[in-house]
Design a protein around this motif. Structure first.
Motif, PDB file in Angstrom:
ATOM      1  N   UNK A   2     -45.786  45.952  40.243  1.00  7.65           N
ATOM      2  CA  UNK A   2     -44.537  46.385  39.635  1.00  7.65           C
ATOM      3  C   UNK A   2     -44.820  47.180  38.365  1.00  7.65           C
ATOM      4  N   UNK A   3     -43.852  47.954  37.965  1.00 14.02           N
ATOM      5  CA  UNK A   3     -43.973  48.716  36.726  1.00 14.02           C
ATOM      6  C   UNK A   3     -43.508  47.860  35.569  1.00 14.02           C
ATOM      7  N   UNK A   4     -44.089  48.063  34.381  1.00 16.92           N
ATOM      8  CA  UNK A   4     -43.606  47.308  33.227  1.00 16.92           C
ATOM      9  C   UNK A   4     -42.101  47.516  33.057  1.00 16.92           C
ATOM     10  N   UNK A   5     -41.424  46.459  32.810  1.00 13.95           N
ATOM     11  CA  UNK A   5     -39.982  46.520  32.625  1.00 13.95           C
ATOM     12  C   UNK A   5     -39.193  46.145  33.857  1.00 13.95           C
ATOM     13  N   UNK A   6     -39.809  46.274  35.057  1.00 18.87           N
ATOM     14  CA  UNK A   6     -39.100  45.954  36.289  1.00 18.87           C
ATOM     15  C   UNK A   6     -38.788  44.462  36.357  1.00 18.87           C
ATOM     16  N   UNK A   7     -37.547  44.160  36.639  1.00 17.85           N
ATOM     17  CA  UNK A   7     -37.128  42.768  36.777  1.00 17.85           C
ATOM     18  C   UNK A   7     -36.628  42.584  38.200  1.00 17.85           C
ATOM     19  N   UNK A   8     -37.164  41.615  38.928  1.00 16.60           N
ATOM     20  CA  UNK A   8     -36.693  41.390  40.301  1.00 16.60           C
ATOM     21  C   UNK A   8     -35.182  41.145  40.316  1.00 16.60           C
ATOM     22  N   UNK A   9     -34.492  41.695  41.310  1.00 18.09           N
ATOM     23  CA  UNK A   9     -33.031  41.558  41.377  1.00 18.09           C
ATOM     24  C   UNK A   9     -32.552  40.115  41.365  1.00 18.09           C
ATOM     25  N   UNK A  28     -27.042  46.092  28.801  1.00 15.79           N
ATOM     26  CA  UNK A  28     -27.457  47.486  28.655  1.00 15.79           C
ATOM     27  C   UNK A  28     -28.959  47.600  28.877  1.00 15.79           C
ATOM     28  N   UNK A  29     -29.409  48.792  29.275  1.00 18.72           N
ATOM     29  CA  UNK A  29     -30.847  49.001  29.389  1.00 18.72           C
ATOM     30  C   UNK A  29     -31.482  48.890  28.001  1.00 18.72           C
ATOM     31  N   UNK A  30     -32.655  48.310  27.950  1.00 16.85           N
ATOM     32  CA  UNK A  30     -33.400  48.211  26.696  1.00 16.85           C
ATOM     33  C   UNK A  30     -34.598  49.156  26.788  1.00 16.85           C
ATOM     34  N   UNK A  31     -35.390  49.236  25.762  1.00 18.06           N
ATOM     35  CA  UNK A  31     -36.574  50.097  25.786  1.00 18.06           C
ATOM     36  C   UNK A  31     -37.489  49.703  26.935  1.00 18.06           C
ATOM     37  N   UNK A  32     -37.411  48.450  27.328  1.00 18.71           N
ATOM     38  CA  UNK A  32     -38.091  47.940  28.518  1.00 18.71           C
ATOM     39  C   UNK A  32     -37.189  46.834  29.059  1.00 18.71           C
ATOM     40  N   UNK A  33     -36.893  46.882  30.328  1.00 14.14           N
ATOM     41  CA  UNK A  33     -36.041  45.848  30.911  1.00 14.14           C
ATOM     42  C   UNK A  33     -34.573  46.008  30.565  1.00 14.14           C
ATOM     43  N   UNK A  34     -33.890  44.874  30.506  1.00 13.45           N
ATOM     44  CA  UNK A  34     -32.444  44.809  30.291  1.00 13.45           C
ATOM     45  C   UNK A  34     -32.165  43.798  29.194  1.00 13.45           C
ATOM     46  N   UNK A  42     -28.613  41.434  19.957  1.00 12.26           N
ATOM     47  CA  UNK A  42     -29.198  41.028  21.237  1.00 12.26           C
ATOM     48  C   UNK A  42     -29.362  39.516  21.264  1.00 12.26           C
ATOM     49  N   UNK A  43     -28.853  38.887  22.329  1.00 11.69           N
ATOM     50  CA  UNK A  43     -29.037  37.441  22.464  1.00 11.69           C
ATOM     51  C   UNK A  43     -29.944  37.070  23.635  1.00 11.69           C
ATOM     52  N   UNK A  44     -30.235  38.012  24.532  1.00 13.71           N
ATOM     53  CA  UNK A  44     -31.183  37.777  25.625  1.00 13.71           C
ATOM     54  C   UNK A  44     -31.741  39.125  26.073  1.00 13.71           C
ATOM     55  N   UNK A  45     -33.030  39.130  26.393  1.00  7.59           N
ATOM     56  CA  UNK A  45     -33.715  40.362  26.806  1.00  7.59           C
ATOM     57  C   UNK A  45     -34.720  39.968  27.885  1.00  7.59           C
ATOM     58  N   UNK A  46     -34.609  40.564  29.063  1.00  4.29           N
ATOM     59  CA  UNK A  46     -35.506  40.238  30.174  1.00  4.29           C
ATOM     60  C   UNK A  46     -36.291  41.483  30.565  1.00  4.29           C
ATOM     61  N   UNK A  47     -37.579  41.292  30.849  1.00  7.27           N
ATOM     62  CA  UNK A  47     -38.450  42.417  31.188  1.00  7.27           C
ATOM     63  C   UNK A  47     -39.762  41.907  31.766  1.00  7.27           C
ATOM     64  N   UNK A  48     -40.524  42.841  32.309  1.00 10.35           N
ATOM     65  CA  UNK A  48     -41.875  42.558  32.799  1.00 10.35           C
ATOM     66  C   UNK A  48     -42.830  43.293  31.859  1.00 10.35           C
ATOM     67  N   UNK A  49     -43.484  42.591  30.953  1.00  7.65           N
ATOM     68  CA  UNK A  49     -44.348  43.250  29.976  1.00  7.65           C
ATOM     69  C   UNK A  49     -45.643  43.772  30.588  1.00  7.65           C
TER      70      UNK A  49
END
Length: 139
Positions: A2-9, A28-34, A42-49
């Motif tokens: 996976x690419x950095x930032x990709x979060x499984x649906x 909203x989209x973040x610099x990486x992830x959502x 921001x209270x939650x941020x999900x991503x694939x580092x």
């Protein structure tokens, strides 16, 4: 891979079902992830580092895939109790009360709902936080 930032649906949809129940929250989209915000906070941020750029996440990569993590805030009184046992939680390198949760098949979604809701309540104006049901319902 996976690419950095990709979060499984499936993870993104679980988090969406939690966050959309919080008054005036938005995704909203973040610099990486959502990320999910209440107003400008921001209270939650999900991503694939990217584990090469952020080696602290490397132990959590599996089968050549980046881990999926969520950052959120916790009350100071809860920080040590949540992070001291280790996996799936650890303290982030930024912010005095920011925690990282490694998400996956092991995830306790009821606990994640409570943690995200607490993070929201800590960041939201008091009148909005007062409108949050406790415990939050899960879809």
């Amino acid at each position: 891979m996976s690419s950095p930032g990709d979060v499984p649906p499936e993870i993104l949809n679980r988090l969406r079902s939690i966050c959309r129940q919080l008054p005036e929250s938005h995704e909203e989209p973040a610099w990486i992830g959502v990320r999910w915000r209440i107003r400008a906070r921001t209270f939650a941020h999900v991503y694939a580092p990217d584990v090469e750029r952020s080696p602290v996440y490397a132990p959590y990569a599996t089968d050549g895939r980046e881990p999926v993590v969520m950052t959120f805030r916790v009350p100071d009184d809860d920080l040590l109790g949540l992070t001291a046992p280790g996996f799936p939680y650890f303290r982030a390198d930024w912010g005095p009360n920011v925690v990282v949760a490694v998400l996956g098949d092991h995830t306790d979604w009821t606990e994640i709902a409570e943690l995200v809701t607490d993070s929201y309540c800590g960041m939201a104006p008091k009148f909005l936080a007062a409108r949050v049901p406790n415990p939050p319902p899960l879809d």
